[in-house]
Design a protein around this motif. Structure first.
Motif, PDB file in Angstrom:
ATOM      1  N   LEU A  65       2.295   6.478  -7.069  1.00 49.21           N
ATOM      2  CA  LEU A  65       1.247   7.332  -7.597  1.00 49.21           C
ATOM      3  C   LEU A  65       1.636   8.797  -7.430  1.00 49.21           C
ATOM      4  N   GLY A  66       2.143   9.157  -6.280  1.00 48.98           N
ATOM      5  CA  GLY A  66       2.590  10.527  -6.042  1.00 48.98           C
ATOM      6  C   GLY A  66       3.732  10.910  -6.958  1.00 48.98           C
ATOM      7  N   LEU A 120       0.828  -1.199   0.000  1.00 46.12           N
ATOM      8  CA  LEU A 120       0.000   0.000   0.000  1.00 46.12           C
ATOM      9  C   LEU A 120       0.868   1.257   0.000  1.00 46.12           C
ATOM     10  N   LEU A 121       1.897   1.267   0.831  1.00 48.98           N
ATOM     11  CA  LEU A 121       2.801   2.410   0.859  1.00 48.98           C
ATOM     12  C   LEU A 121       3.554   2.565  -0.457  1.00 48.98           C
ATOM     13  N   MET A 142       2.539   1.642  -3.452  1.00 51.93           N
ATOM     14  CA  MET A 142       1.612   2.170  -4.459  1.00 51.93           C
ATOM     15  C   MET A 142       1.375   3.659  -4.253  1.00 51.93           C
ATOM     16  N   SER A 143       1.242   4.086  -3.011  1.00 53.82           N
ATOM     17  CA  SER A 143       1.028   5.505  -2.715  1.00 53.82           C
ATOM     18  C   SER A 143       2.215   6.331  -3.162  1.00 53.82           C
ATOM     19  N   TYR A 144       3.429   5.837  -2.913  1.00 53.36           N
ATOM     20  CA  TYR A 144       4.629   6.561  -3.306  1.00 53.36           C
ATOM     21  C   TYR A 144       4.709   6.673  -4.824  1.00 53.36           C
TER      22      TYR A 144
END
Length: 77
Positions: free
Chosen positions: A49-50, A42-43, A45-47
């Protein structure tokens, strides 16, 4: 750069317990490792995407500064 935060996750599972503590410890370990993997993904993917949004914005700025977008053909802010 300061990056901080917290994340809390909870999981419930019905797992078989044999005699003794060894199977209980193995079950808890498996649950912890599975949740750790989910949280890391999850982390990650968040990184990513940003990072993709940052690259998109940088490209937009480069086009605007380079005069590659004519009036009415794109968005320059």
């Amino acid at each position: 750069m300061d990056l901080s935060g917290n994340m809390t996750r909870q999981v419930e599972a019905d797992l078989p317990v044999e005699q003794g503590d060894a199977s209980h410890i193995a079950n808890v370990g498996r649950l912890v490792e599975d949740m750790e993997l989910k949280m890391r993904n999850l982390l990650r993917m968040s990184y990513h995407l940003g990072r993709e949004l940052d690259l998109e914005n940088a490209n937009q700025i480069a086009f605007c500064r380079g005069g590659l977008l004519r009036q009415g053909q794109g968005r320059c802010w």
